[in-house]
Motif scaffolding. Structure first.
Motif, short mmCIF file in Angstrom:
data_model
loop_
_atom_site.label_atom_id
_atom_site.label_comp_id
_atom_site.label_asym_id
_atom_site.label_seq_id
_atom_site.Cartn_x
_atom_site.Cartn_y
_atom_site.Cartn_z
N ARG A 32 11.45 -76.24 29.00
CA ARG A 32 11.02 -77.26 29.95
C ARG A 32 10.13 -76.62 31.02
O ARG A 32 10.44 -75.55 31.53
CB ARG A 32 12.23 -77.91 30.60
CG ARG A 32 13.10 -78.67 29.61
CD ARG A 32 14.37 -79.13 30.29
NE ARG A 32 14.10 -79.78 31.56
CZ ARG A 32 13.76 -81.05 31.68
NH1 ARG A 32 13.66 -81.81 30.62
NH2 ARG A 32 13.53 -81.57 32.86
N GLU A 84 9.80 -77.30 34.04
CA GLU A 84 10.52 -77.08 35.30
C GLU A 84 11.22 -75.72 35.31
O GLU A 84 11.28 -75.06 36.35
CB GLU A 84 11.55 -78.19 35.54
CG GLU A 84 10.97 -79.51 36.01
CD GLU A 84 10.50 -80.38 34.86
OE1 GLU A 84 10.53 -79.90 33.70
OE2 GLU A 84 10.10 -81.53 35.11
N SER A 85 11.76 -75.33 34.17
CA SER A 85 12.43 -74.03 34.09
C SER A 85 11.44 -72.92 34.39
O SER A 85 11.76 -71.96 35.09
CB SER A 85 13.01 -73.81 32.69
OG SER A 85 14.14 -74.62 32.52
N MET A 110 8.67 -73.23 36.14
CA MET A 110 8.29 -73.31 37.56
C MET A 110 9.33 -72.62 38.42
O MET A 110 9.01 -71.93 39.39
CB MET A 110 8.18 -74.77 37.98
CG MET A 110 7.02 -75.48 37.32
SD MET A 110 6.13 -76.46 38.51
CE MET A 110 6.81 -78.04 38.26
N LEU A 111 10.59 -72.82 38.03
CA LEU A 111 11.68 -72.19 38.75
C LEU A 111 11.51 -70.67 38.73
O LEU A 111 11.64 -70.00 39.76
CB LEU A 111 12.99 -72.58 38.06
CG LEU A 111 14.22 -72.83 38.90
CD1 LEU A 111 13.93 -73.75 40.04
CD2 LEU A 111 15.32 -73.41 38.02
N ILE A 112 11.22 -70.14 37.55
CA ILE A 112 11.03 -68.69 37.43
C ILE A 112 9.85 -68.24 38.28
O ILE A 112 9.91 -67.20 38.94
CB ILE A 112 10.80 -68.31 35.94
CG1 ILE A 112 12.01 -68.68 35.10
CG2 ILE A 112 10.50 -66.81 35.81
CD1 ILE A 112 13.28 -67.98 35.48
N ARG A 113 8.79 -69.04 38.29
CA ARG A 113 7.64 -68.66 39.12
C ARG A 113 8.01 -68.65 40.60
O ARG A 113 7.59 -67.78 41.35
CB ARG A 113 6.49 -69.65 38.89
CG ARG A 113 5.83 -69.46 37.54
CD ARG A 113 4.36 -69.80 37.62
NE ARG A 113 4.14 -71.23 37.79
CZ ARG A 113 3.11 -71.75 38.43
NH1 ARG A 113 2.21 -70.97 39.00
NH2 ARG A 113 2.97 -73.05 38.52
N SER A 114 8.84 -69.63 41.01
CA SER A 114 9.23 -69.68 42.42
C SER A 114 10.13 -68.50 42.78
O SER A 114 10.33 -68.19 43.95
CB SER A 114 9.96 -71.00 42.72
OG SER A 114 11.31 -70.92 42.33
N MET A 115 10.70 -67.86 41.76
CA MET A 115 11.53 -66.68 42.01
C MET A 115 10.68 -65.42 41.93
O MET A 115 11.21 -64.30 42.00
CB MET A 115 12.65 -66.58 40.96
CG MET A 115 13.60 -67.76 40.96
SD MET A 115 14.73 -67.67 39.54
CE MET A 115 15.67 -69.18 39.75
N GLY A 116 9.39 -65.59 41.74
CA GLY A 116 8.51 -64.44 41.63
C GLY A 116 8.66 -63.72 40.30
O GLY A 116 8.35 -62.54 40.18
N SER A 173 8.19 -62.56 36.35
CA SER A 173 7.02 -62.21 35.55
C SER A 173 7.05 -62.96 34.22
O SER A 173 8.04 -63.57 33.86
CB SER A 173 7.02 -60.71 35.28
OG SER A 173 8.18 -60.36 34.56
N GLN A 233 9.80 -61.51 32.14
CA GLN A 233 11.13 -62.03 32.46
C GLN A 233 11.32 -63.43 31.91
O GLN A 233 12.37 -63.76 31.37
CB GLN A 233 11.32 -62.06 33.97
CG GLN A 233 11.63 -60.71 34.57
CD GLN A 233 11.74 -60.80 36.08
OE1 GLN A 233 10.88 -61.41 36.74
NE2 GLN A 233 12.78 -60.23 36.64
N LYS A 236 14.32 -64.02 29.42
CA LYS A 236 15.47 -64.71 30.00
C LYS A 236 15.48 -66.20 29.69
O LYS A 236 16.54 -66.83 29.73
CB LYS A 236 15.49 -64.50 31.52
CG LYS A 236 15.63 -63.03 31.86
CD LYS A 236 16.65 -62.78 32.93
CE LYS A 236 16.66 -61.33 33.30
NZ LYS A 236 17.97 -60.72 33.18
N ILE A 237 14.32 -66.78 29.45
CA ILE A 237 14.28 -68.23 29.25
C ILE A 237 13.75 -68.60 27.87
O ILE A 237 14.46 -69.21 27.07
CB ILE A 237 13.38 -68.90 30.31
CG1 ILE A 237 13.73 -68.42 31.70
CG2 ILE A 237 13.48 -70.42 30.18
CD1 ILE A 237 14.85 -69.11 32.36
#
Ligand SMILES: Nc1ncnc2c1ncn2[C@@H]1O[C@H](COP(=O)(O)OP(=O)(O)O)[C@@H](O)[C@H]1O
Ligand SMILES: [Mg+2]
Lengths: 264, 249
Positions: B135, B137-138, B140-146, B148, B151, B155-156
């Motif tokens: 998804r 959104e998932s 985007m979430l990773i991007r908001s956590m900085g 790479s 990752q 991880k996803i």
């Protein structure tokens, strides 16, 4: 709290417009949006579905780019994702092979912080939202409200400067939603971090916010900014008080005028 | 199990009653005897097939998953590779087998190549589907956590894709068995496929049946191995629960 007047707004959105190009069609999502959010403020973006609330929120933290205008946080222009933030989406976005606690700690892992140091905090946060004993449950074992609580913990664990919530309780039933609103207010009051909350529920916006940015239908523009100076902590009973309904009535009238709501 | 035994009983009785010639349909008892007595030969030849299946399938996995990953991240690569991939898939690979013999002789290589080719496609396609099912959104979430790209992949994307990838593996492993046997059919000096061709030439139908039984067993074994791996790699998926709640719908 910081002297807001001296430092200026923490989040500064200036003349932002956004167009989406899909094939032949151009969707004008946002039109000339300007506002500021002070540090420690709880601000809601309230508007009809499709008016660009999500887009605006994403532009604020650099997850989407604007066509014109700029967003600044703490004076710095946002050109790439701003990471001192915690985000909750309408869907929990939990990884279904990770337990509740592991999902919360994803935030820490991705940031390459020492996970060990955050385990206690993760458990404490989960307990704080009533999920004690559910730390090791997998998402499919949790209800919708519980999953969204886990998502909230994940957004808080690294103690971000800004908390963004995009219709986080939109998919929940009314009772769970009320409870979530209470829990969110309590958690927010502890640290008073800057919070931006997207919703299309008038009630919810009034209950939670210091200020409400009311948006027009697409292309989304600011219809009005309302200061909600009701004392905190607010209670559910207060929703029946005349001071509270004065706000909801006012906003409802505004939506009537905008044609978002129509009498039958 | 019981139904299988019944079938065997009916088969045995029918063959005996009507006195069906052995080269047409042999009685189960004859096949069973063959399986016992020729056991070492079958085992040895199966080993040849099994090695080819394992190497071919492993190659398909080792090339297929990175290929699908590249297709996700590089528009350029995707556009370039897709027509080739599709051509390779629609072309009947069995028709290539004689060519492989001309090019690579009768050894392991043409078998492995055929196995690889035939099991590659389902792995790439299902991995692609899985990697794309993340998804936004998932991410985007990773991007908001900085986070790479590395990752977000490990991880996803990859874990999200696993159920789909294993779906591809299950199809691919059964294809892999077919690929090896076909290659052995067309030209090889070892393997169960080779035994099949040889026995058929001698009208030794008993051996043909016995070899087919071995093939079935090998097919099951490989499929089961993939399922075990799937269970190890995938935890907490809601498939079982949704089956339960769906009450069989
Ligand atoms: N990636 C996109 N591509 C094209 N159109 C989009 C995209 N994202 C949003 N839109 C459009 O922009 C408008 C605003 O979307 P959004 O910000 O999601 O609204 P809201 O969150 O207020 O419901 C909608 O009409 C939507 O269809
Ligand atoms: Mg939205």
């Amino acid at each position: 709290m910081l002297d807001v007047a001296a430092t200026g707004p923490l989040i500064d959105v200036r003349s932002i417009s956004k167009l989406f190009q899909t094939g032949e069609e151009t969707v004008h999502a946002l039109r000339d949006i300007t506002f500021g959010i002070s540090q420690g403020e709880f601000v809601s973006l309230l508007g009809p579905s499709g008016c660009g609330k999500t887009t605006l929120m994403m532009i604020m933290v650099g997850l989407t780019s604007a066509n014109t205008g700029e967003a600044r946080i703490g004076g710095r222009r946002i050109d790439e994702p701003f990471t001192d933030v915690g985000i909750v989406f309408q869907t929990p976005e939990l990884l279904d092979w990770r337990t509740a606690q592991e999902n919360v700690l994803l935030q820490i892992e991705i940031r390459r912080l020492p996970v060990r140091n955050y385990i206690e905090r993760a458990r404490a946060l989960l307990a704080q939202v009533g999920l004690e004993g559910f730390e090791n449950k997998l998402p499919f074992e949790l209800s919708g409200g519980m999953k969204q609580r886990v998502a909230l913990c994940r957004a808080l664990i690294h103690d971000p400067e800004i908390l963004l919530m995009d219709e986080p309780f939109g998919a929940l039933d009314a009772l769970t939603r009320d409870q979530m609103n209470l829990d969110l207010q309590r958690i927010w009051l502890e640290k008073r971090k800057t919070a931006v909350f997207v919703t299309h529920s008038i009630d919810e916006a009034v209950f939670l916010s210091d200020r409400i940015i009311v948006m027009t239908p697409r292309p989304g523009a600011i219809a009005e900014i309302i200061k909600v100076d009701l004392p905190r902590p607010r209670t559910l009973d207060q929703k029946d008080a005349p001071e509270f309904s004065a706000f909801t009535k006012h906003i409802r009238k505004r939506f009537m005028d905008l044609g978002v709501l129509k009498d039958g | 199990m019981l139904s299988l035994l019944c079938c065997l009983g009916v088969w045995e009785a029918t063959v005996r009653y009507f006195d069906v010639p052995v080269y047409l349909i042999p009685a189960p008892s004859l096949i069973a005897t063959k399986l016992m007595t020729a056991y070492p030969l079958f085992l040895q030849e199966s080993l040849h097939s099994v090695i080819s299946i394992i190497i071919g399938f492993t190659l398909a996995v080792a090339v297929g998953i990175p290929a699908a990953t590249l297709m996700i991240y590089s528009e350029w690569f995707r556009r370039g590779i897709y027509p080739i991939l599709l051509t390779a898939q629609v072309l009947p690979k069995v028709a290539l087998a004689p060519l492989f013999i001309v090019w690579f002789g009768f050894g392991l290589l043409p078998k492995v190549l055929m196995t690889f080719l035939i099991s590659f496609f389902p792995i790439v396609i299902d991995t692609l589907t899985g990697l794309n099912s993340v998804r936004p959104e998932s991410l985007m979430l990773i991007r908001s956590m900085g986070g790479s790209r590395w990752q977000s992949f490990w991880k996803i994307r990859l874990p999200t894709a696993l159920p789909s990838i294993f779906g591809g593996f299950k199809v691919a492993i059964t294809f892999a068995v077919v690929g090896t046997i076909v290659a052995e059919f067309v030209g090889s000096d070892h393997g169960l496929g080779y035994i099949l061709v040889l026995a058929r030439g001698n009208l030794d139908t008993v051996t043909v049946f016995a070899a087919i039984l071995w093939l079935i067993a090998i097919g099951f074994l490989f499929y089961f191995a993939v399922e075990v791996a799937e269970r190890i790699f995938i935890r907490g998926r809601a498939a079982r629960r949704s089956h339960e709640l769906g009450a069989g719908l």
